[in-house]
Design a protein around this motif. Structure first.
Motif, short mmCIF file in Angstrom:
data_model
loop_
_atom_site.label_atom_id
_atom_site.label_comp_id
_atom_site.label_asym_id
_atom_site.label_seq_id
_atom_site.Cartn_x
_atom_site.Cartn_y
_atom_site.Cartn_z
N ARG A 21 0.73 -1.05 0.07
CA ARG A 21 0.05 -0.10 -0.03
C ARG A 21 0.87 1.09 0.07
N VAL A 22 0.47 2.26 -0.93
CA VAL A 22 1.37 3.47 -0.89
C VAL A 22 0.69 4.12 0.30
N MET A 23 1.82 4.59 1.15
CA MET A 23 1.30 5.30 2.27
C MET A 23 1.17 6.75 2.00
N TRP B 253 -3.94 2.40 -7.41
CA TRP B 253 -3.00 1.43 -6.77
C TRP B 253 -3.41 0.78 -5.76
N ASN B 254 -3.82 1.63 -4.65
CA ASN B 254 -4.20 0.69 -3.09
C ASN B 254 -5.42 -0.05 -3.54
N ASN B 255 -5.94 0.13 -4.43
CA ASN B 255 -7.48 -0.71 -4.67
C ASN B 255 -7.39 -1.66 -5.88
N MET C 198 -5.35 -5.74 2.26
CA MET C 198 -4.02 -6.38 2.98
C MET C 198 -3.97 -5.49 4.32
N TYR C 199 -3.75 -4.19 3.95
CA TYR C 199 -3.30 -3.25 5.04
C TYR C 199 -4.22 -3.33 6.41
N HIS C 200 -5.65 -3.22 5.98
CA HIS C 200 -6.55 -2.92 7.00
C HIS C 200 -6.91 -4.46 7.52
N LEU C 201 -7.15 -5.48 6.87
CA LEU C 201 -7.63 -6.56 7.00
C LEU C 201 -6.50 -7.63 7.08
N PRO C 202 -5.31 -7.47 7.65
CA PRO C 202 -4.39 -8.60 7.59
C PRO C 202 -4.68 -9.91 7.88
N HIS C 203 -5.54 -10.14 8.81
CA HIS C 203 -5.84 -11.41 9.67
C HIS C 203 -6.64 -12.31 8.30
#
Length: 431
Positions: free
Chosen positions: A201-203, A335-337, A356-361
């Motif tokens: 993810r591009v921060m 890109w992030n989506n 993947m960034y917000h829901l890594p589980h």
């Protein structure tokens, strides 16, 4: 240590094998006697005995003729080739007799496979067994043993396939990769970006008059942390001086934590080429965005509307930076989506970076970041000097703004309008 004649395990440093009675004293003499060692790769020293010299040269795989020449040329030991062969027979040194048992050979190969020896082919392994372990073994036997003990590496060598390293991260916010992008700097626009190693993810993706000012990069970092509410476990940058303030702030934010990378260890310096996550992303960025702008500005230069001076660069930033940053924000969002396809060599998951960034589980990961107080971030922001104007020069920005008001030019909403405004302001300013 094993007996090279019968394969029995030897305890301590015996002179003779307790199983077969053969003389095995040379095994300990090779490793402990200084006179038989080599001196900076130049071979045995002159103080070594004739027996030690013959053993050493024989163990290195030299032919009888070469051993004979070494003894006469380097050590002044004159003997006939027939005498040398007789000495070798007395020392039980033969290349076609008294082969070491395969169990001993396999044990030595396994010990080598535990380290860097796993990279050796069967020829190099055969030489290692001869010189390092003093074993007498057929090369074909070594080849067969490696096929059985290390089939995966043998297959890769057979296919001549390069084994790439795999990027590995436990979850988002474990490592952030920060770097600057200078392809548009000749036209006055500098870009700074950051990407999360796990999710890709591009921060942040920000443009301005410079990406070499430590205060500017530090503000990008603090603003991103303020938006996310977490500080990453580690930060990865190149050795540029523009990263100094950001690195110091990051280490200060992590100094009270108790993990193994707390404090100064939370920041990593390294070469740009090794900062693979952000460096590889820049190639996608150029193909999908910046190549258009590079061609656009190059066209202005070819038409003699841009000559690379400070004034022209400031005018480019004044006119184009607003819509250019809007494009960067759009590209970051897209890109992030978008969906990253699975890659066989990668140990990181595939999917949408935002997910993947917000829901890594959902991907077998965990959030590795640490909560941070907004008040603490504000204290660091107050210590940083203010950022320069959009144009990069306050006087020129005021001058361009005054010309824009006089000519009643409207702010551009796309690149064709920006080109028209740029040409009009250039002519009005007499650049």
């Amino acid at each position: 240590m094993f007996c090279p004649f019968c394969g029995a395990q030897l305890g301590g440093a015996p002179r003779f094998c307790p199983s077969c009675g053969q003389n095995v004293g040379f095994l300990t003499e090779r490793s402990s006697t200084p006179s038989t060692s080599t001196s900076e790769g130049c071979g045995p020293t002159d103080e070594a005995s004739e027996e030690d010299l013959i053993r050493d040269y024989f163990g290195k795989g030299h032919s009888y003729e070469v051993i004979h020449d070494f003894l006469e040329t380097k050590h002044g030991m004159v003997m006939s080739l027939k005498t040398l062969k007789r000495r070798l027979k007395q020392l039980n040194l033969s290349r076609r007799a008294s082969y070491t048992p395969l169990e001993t050979v396999n044990a030595a190969i396994r010990s080598e496979l535990n380290g860097s020896g796993q990279l050796l082919g069967y020829r190099a392994m055969w030489q290692t067994l001869q010189q390092k372990h003093s074993l007498t073994v057929r090369r074909d036997n070594v080849m067969q043993a490696l096929r059985f003990l290390n089939p995966e590496r043998v297959s890769l060598r057979h296919r001549r396939r390069f084994v790439r390293r795999s990027y590995c991260a436990a979850g988002p916010n474990q490592v952030w990769h920060v770097d600057g992008y200078d392809k548009l700097k000749p036209f006055g626009i500098a870009i700074s970006g950051c990407i999360d190693g796990y999710s890709r993810r591009v921060m942040w993706l920000s443009s301005g008059s410079t990406n070499n000012d430590p205060a500017v990069i530090a503000r990008y970092y603090l603003q991103c942390i303020s938006n996310c509410g977490v500080v990453p476990a580690r930060l990865r940058t190149d050795c540029g001086t523009e990263n100094g303030d950001m690195a110091a702030i990051h280490c200060s934010l992590r100094e009270d934590h108790t993990d193994e990378f707390a404090g100064p260890l939370s920041h990593m310096y390294g070469t740009s080429t090794a900062n693979q996550r952000i460096e590889s992303w820049w190639s996608f960025f150029r193909k999908q965005r910046t190549q258009f702008w590079m061609d656009l500005f190059s066209d202005l230069r070819d038409r003699h509307y841009f000559n690379g001076t400070h004034e022209h660069k400031c005018l480019v930033r004044y006119v184009f930076l607003g819509i250019f940053q809007k494009e960067l924000d759009e590209h970051r969002e897209l890109w992030n989506n978008h969906t990253i396809r699975p890659v066989r060599q990668s140990l990181c998951p595939s999917g949408k970076p935002e997910t993947m960034y917000h829901l890594p589980h959902r991907f077998g990961g965990r959030d590795c970041g640490y909560q941070v107080e907004l008040q603490e971030l504000q204290e660091f922001k107050d210590l940083l000097p203010p950022i320069n104007s959009l144009c990069g020069d306050d006087n020129l920005q005021a001058h361009f703004a005054n010309l824009e008001r006089q000519s009643q030019l409207t702010p551009p909403i796309n690149w064709p309008a920006a080109v028209d405004n740029y040409i009009a302001l250039k002519e009005m300013a007499g650049l």
